[in-house]
Motif scaffolding. Structure first.
Motif, short mmCIF file in Angstrom:
data_model
loop_
_atom_site.label_atom_id
_atom_site.label_comp_id
_atom_site.label_asym_id
_atom_site.label_seq_id
_atom_site.Cartn_x
_atom_site.Cartn_y
_atom_site.Cartn_z
N PRO A 1 8.28 -0.65 14.96
CA PRO A 1 8.23 0.03 13.68
C PRO A 1 6.83 0.58 13.42
O PRO A 1 5.83 0.02 13.84
CB PRO A 1 8.59 -1.08 12.68
CG PRO A 1 8.25 -2.35 13.38
CD PRO A 1 8.51 -2.11 14.82
N ALA A 2 6.79 1.70 12.70
CA ALA A 2 5.50 2.31 12.38
C ALA A 2 4.73 1.43 11.40
O ALA A 2 5.32 0.76 10.56
CB ALA A 2 5.72 3.70 11.77
N THR A 3 3.42 1.42 11.55
CA THR A 3 2.57 0.65 10.65
C THR A 3 2.52 1.31 9.28
O THR A 3 2.30 2.52 9.18
CB THR A 3 1.15 0.54 11.21
OG1 THR A 3 1.20 -0.08 12.51
CG2 THR A 3 0.28 -0.30 10.29
N ILE A 4 2.74 0.54 8.23
CA ILE A 4 2.69 1.08 6.87
C ILE A 4 1.23 1.12 6.43
O ILE A 4 0.55 0.10 6.43
CB ILE A 4 3.52 0.22 5.91
CG1 ILE A 4 4.98 0.17 6.36
CG2 ILE A 4 3.43 0.77 4.49
CD1 ILE A 4 5.85 -0.73 5.51
N PRO A 5 0.72 2.29 6.06
CA PRO A 5 -0.70 2.39 5.69
C PRO A 5 -1.01 1.68 4.38
O PRO A 5 -0.18 1.63 3.46
CB PRO A 5 -0.93 3.90 5.57
CG PRO A 5 0.43 4.46 5.25
CD PRO A 5 1.41 3.59 5.97
N VAL A 6 -2.21 1.14 4.30
CA VAL A 6 -2.69 0.49 3.08
C VAL A 6 -3.81 1.34 2.50
O VAL A 6 -4.80 1.63 3.19
CB VAL A 6 -3.21 -0.93 3.38
CG1 VAL A 6 -3.73 -1.58 2.10
CG2 VAL A 6 -2.13 -1.79 4.02
N GLU A 7 -3.67 1.75 1.26
CA GLU A 7 -4.72 2.50 0.58
C GLU A 7 -5.62 1.54 -0.19
O GLU A 7 -5.13 0.67 -0.91
CB GLU A 7 -4.11 3.51 -0.41
CG GLU A 7 -3.45 4.69 0.24
CD GLU A 7 -3.11 5.76 -0.80
OE1 GLU A 7 -3.98 6.59 -1.12
OE2 GLU A 7 -1.97 5.75 -1.29
N ARG A 8 -6.91 1.71 -0.04
CA ARG A 8 -7.89 0.91 -0.77
C ARG A 8 -8.52 1.77 -1.85
O ARG A 8 -9.18 2.78 -1.55
CB ARG A 8 -8.96 0.37 0.17
CG ARG A 8 -9.92 -0.63 -0.49
CD ARG A 8 -10.99 -1.07 0.50
NE ARG A 8 -11.86 -2.07 -0.08
CZ ARG A 8 -11.70 -3.38 0.01
NH1 ARG A 8 -10.66 -3.85 0.71
NH2 ARG A 8 -12.53 -4.23 -0.54
N LEU A 9 -8.29 1.40 -3.10
CA LEU A 9 -8.74 2.19 -4.23
C LEU A 9 -9.61 1.33 -5.15
O LEU A 9 -9.67 0.11 -4.98
CB LEU A 9 -7.54 2.73 -5.02
CG LEU A 9 -6.44 3.40 -4.17
CD1 LEU A 9 -5.18 3.56 -4.97
CD2 LEU A 9 -6.93 4.75 -3.64
N GLN A 10 -10.24 1.95 -6.11
CA GLN A 10 -11.07 1.19 -7.06
C GLN A 10 -10.94 1.78 -8.45
O GLN A 10 -11.02 3.00 -8.63
CB GLN A 10 -12.53 1.17 -6.63
CG GLN A 10 -13.37 0.15 -7.40
CD GLN A 10 -14.73 -0.07 -6.76
OE1 GLN A 10 -15.48 0.88 -6.59
NE2 GLN A 10 -15.04 -1.30 -6.41
N LEU A 11 -10.73 0.89 -9.44
CA LEU A 11 -10.65 1.33 -10.82
C LEU A 11 -12.06 1.53 -11.38
O LEU A 11 -13.05 1.10 -10.79
CB LEU A 11 -9.89 0.30 -11.66
CG LEU A 11 -8.47 -0.04 -11.22
CD1 LEU A 11 -7.80 -0.95 -12.24
CD2 LEU A 11 -7.64 1.22 -11.00
N GLN B 1 2.79 1.84 -0.23
CA GLN B 1 3.98 2.52 -0.72
C GLN B 1 5.13 2.26 0.25
O GLN B 1 5.12 2.73 1.38
CB GLN B 1 3.71 4.01 -0.88
CG GLN B 1 2.60 4.30 -1.89
CD GLN B 1 2.36 5.79 -2.07
OE1 GLN B 1 3.25 6.53 -2.46
NE2 GLN B 1 1.13 6.22 -1.80
N ASN B 2 6.10 1.47 -0.22
CA ASN B 2 7.21 1.03 0.63
C ASN B 2 8.51 1.34 -0.10
O ASN B 2 8.84 0.70 -1.10
CB ASN B 2 7.07 -0.47 0.91
CG ASN B 2 8.10 -0.97 1.90
OD1 ASN B 2 9.05 -0.27 2.23
ND2 ASN B 2 7.91 -2.19 2.37
N ASP B 3 9.26 2.30 0.41
CA ASP B 3 10.48 2.74 -0.26
C ASP B 3 11.74 2.09 0.29
O ASP B 3 12.85 2.52 -0.02
CB ASP B 3 10.62 4.28 -0.12
CG ASP B 3 9.52 5.01 -0.87
OD1 ASP B 3 9.02 4.46 -1.86
OD2 ASP B 3 9.16 6.13 -0.44
N THR B 4 11.60 1.04 1.09
CA THR B 4 12.78 0.42 1.70
C THR B 4 13.62 -0.35 0.69
O THR B 4 14.80 -0.60 0.93
CB THR B 4 12.36 -0.53 2.84
OG1 THR B 4 11.46 -1.52 2.32
CG2 THR B 4 11.68 0.25 3.96
#
Length: 279
Positions: free
Chosen positions: A2-12, A22-25
């Motif tokens: 399975p493809a690796t699901i990317p992780v976004e690193r953000l900051q408030l 983002q996982n739509d399964t």
């Protein structure tokens, strides 16, 4: 594979780190709110069990809701929310269907920012913790594991149980919980990890609306100076009136910052993770 699901690193805007997958399964959102600098390694020996007690009463009252109202807000939508403390961090976890995510993240923020630690709930949870400590003292596995920790870590906080001891738990009260909350519960110490059917911009707008007015105090975070565990090969034994023998073998391993850490985690799973493992 399975493809690796990317992780976004953000900051408030107030320093909170957000990890977004983002996982739509499935139409479900799972979240963890973690305080990085927290957990039993930050406790003094005299306040053992402080973070564990805090985790048990965090969900029992805020400035605008009591324990019943908090439980009703969670159970009425079929969601799950709980707090836990380990040696290395303090966490709040939740799971809900996507439409209920805004309400759950608002409730989680309320619990983190304005708990009241009612004294009656503190005494109730202290009683439960004392019962757990006594129960562990009667279980051969837990007795052996505590002896192993003592041998591996000596005077390092990792040698102590997250629950604390009967003596330290009895001495804990509302004032210690309030001080602990004031010192460690702050936005620059918080990581929010989210996974589910979520849109990046929608999530960021919601988190900013919920958390943006929460500011870190001017005082710096407490600092932690811990002794470095030193390997001292030895053998320890303890006789008990039991038909069961428990044998444990332990090694000091690399820290989570070491490149060897993920390799050893994989080896651990391969050799000893359930019935599918090699052992």
């Amino acid at each position: 594979m399975p493809a690796t699901i990317p992780v976004e690193r953000l900051q408030l805007s107030n320093g909170i780190t957000v990890l977004l997958v983002q996982n739509d399964t499935a139409d479900i959102v799972a979240g963890r709110l973690l305080l990085r600098h927290a957990g039993s390694r930050w406790e003094s020996a005299a306040e053992g069990g402080l973070f564990h007690l805090l985790s048990t009463v965090l969900t029992k009252g805020t400035e605008i809701r009591d324990a019943f109202q908090i439980a009703e807000a969670i159970e009425s939508v079929g969601a799950a929310l709980s707090a836990d403390a380990t040696s290395d961090y303090f966490g709040l976890a939740f799971k809900c269907v996507t439409p209920d995510f805004p309400d759950l993240i608002k409730l989680a923020a309320e619990l983190l920012r304005s708990p009241t630690f009612p004294t009656n709930e503190i005494e109730r949870e202290k009683y439960v913790t004392l019962q757990n400590i006594r129960s562990q003292q009667e279980q051969p596995f837990n007795v052996a594991f505590q002896q192993l920790r003592d041998g591996l870590y000596g005077d390092h906080p990792y040698a102590r149980s997250v629950l604390g001891t009967e003596e330290t738990v009895r001495g804990l009260g509302q004032s210690q919980l309030m001080i602990c909350h004031q010192q460690f519960f702050r936005p620059d110490n918080l990581v929010i990890s989210l996974s589910g059917r979520l849109q990046r911009e929608t999530v960021l707008d919601l988190l900013e609306a919920v958390f943006a007015d929460w500011r870190s105090p001017a005082e710096s975070m407490p600092t932690l100076q811990l002794p470095t565990p030193i390997a001292r090969p030895d053998t320890f034994s303890l006789e008990q009136d039991s038909q069961q023998a428990t044998v444990m073998l332990g090694y000091l391993a690399p820290s989570s910052h070491s490149p060897h850490y993920p390799v050893l985690k994989l080896v651990s799973s391969y050799l000893g993770s359930g019935l599918s493992s090699r052992l």
